[in-house]
Write a protein that holds these residues in place. Structure first.
Motif, short mmCIF file in Angstrom:
data_model
loop_
_atom_site.label_atom_id
_atom_site.label_comp_id
_atom_site.label_asym_id
_atom_site.label_seq_id
_atom_site.Cartn_x
_atom_site.Cartn_y
_atom_site.Cartn_z
N SER A 2 0.83 -1.20 0.00
CA SER A 2 0.00 0.00 0.00
C SER A 2 0.86 1.24 0.00
N ARG A 251 -4.68 -3.07 -4.14
CA ARG A 251 -6.14 -3.06 -4.01
C ARG A 251 -6.73 -4.41 -4.44
N GLU A 254 -6.10 -6.91 -1.67
CA GLU A 254 -7.03 -6.71 -0.55
C GLU A 254 -8.41 -7.25 -0.88
#
Length: 268
Positions: A2, A251, A254
């Motif tokens: 991230s 992303r 996740e």
């Protein structure tokens, strides 16, 4: 991985009064910059108006010219153009003042991401204006002049012409901001790249509708706005994939982890 820092990054803080004072100073600097740019443009306002009107003047039939239907138009139209031109020239400095005001409230990774977008948005806006002036206007005015019915002289009011070209300048400038808007939408997570690709047909249809509304009712002008917007839309998708590669991977990881956990919980 991230982009968000592992530890909270301290941001610059201040009182409301200090922020208002800084805002006042930066607004004042912006106004002074516009005024400085306005002085030479106002001095040569007639020449500036002739320069902007040249694409139409070159295409007018012999014996015709621009006209003024108002008593004050010969003075007010060039003066209005000078003021807008001053704002146009001073815009990079004005945007810098805006950036300097909001930058202390951003994290380092946000500033690193915002600076290229700010610079590219300025360059693309100017590119759109130049594209309209040098490529679109000559072809568009040639078509409109040739479409004039027999017995009708094309003698355009200078104020109406100025309003018309300023609208097109703004429209083409904003149209060339499509890549920046696309990157921002993807970066904030509001839209996925897969969604942009899957809805490409609807976007293209919308682009041609917008171009038909903003440009004169001829296919040449419409295509000269719609086709670059389409190309820039595709470029925006490409830039988002390249510039946000790490963020998109994080992303996706996740989302996959969340889906796996949800599936595991539902299987219990």
């Amino acid at each position: 991985m991230s982009d968000r820092p592992s530890e909270p990054e301290p941001l610059a803080e201040g009182t409301l009064i200090s922020h208002l004072l800084e805002l006042r100073d930066r607004l004042l600097r912006s106004v002074i910059a516009v005024f400085i740019a306005f002085i030479p443009l106002a001095w040569y306002q007639n020449q500036l108006f002739t320069l902007v009107a040249q694409p139409l003047i070159d295409k007018l039939p012999a014996g015709t010219s621009l006209i003024a239907t108002s008593v004050v138009a010969p003075f007010m139209a060039p003066l209005k153009l000078s003021l807008i031109g001053a704002l146009f020239l001073a815009m990079p400095y004005v945007l810098y003042q805006v950036w300097a005001f909001i930058a202390p409230g951003l994290y380092r990774h946000e500033r690193r991401f915002a600076v290229p977008l700010l610079v590219s948005s300025i360059v693309l806006f100017y590119t759109g204006v130049a594209f309209a002036y040098f490529l679109v206007f000559p072809l568009m005015f040639a078509f409109l002049a040739s479409a004039t019915p027999v017995g009708v002289k094309m003698m355009t009011d200078m104020s109406s012409y100025l309003d018309f070209v300023l609208l097109l300048f703004f429209a083409f400038g904003v149209a060339f901001e499509v890549p920046v808007a696309t990157v921002l939408l993807v970066a904030t997570g509001l839209v996925k790249i897969s969604t942009l690709k899957n809805n490409r047909g609807y976007v293209i249809l919308g682009i041609f509708v917008v171009a038909a509304i903003l440009t004169p009712p001829d296919a040449v002008s419409q295509c000269f706005m719609a086709v670059p917007m389409w190309i820039l839309y595709e470029a925006g998708i490409l830039f988002a994939q390249v510039l946000l590669r790490d963020k998109l991977k994080a992303r996706a990881a996740e989302e996959a982890e969340a889906a796996r956990q949800e599936a595991a919980e539902s299987g219990k």
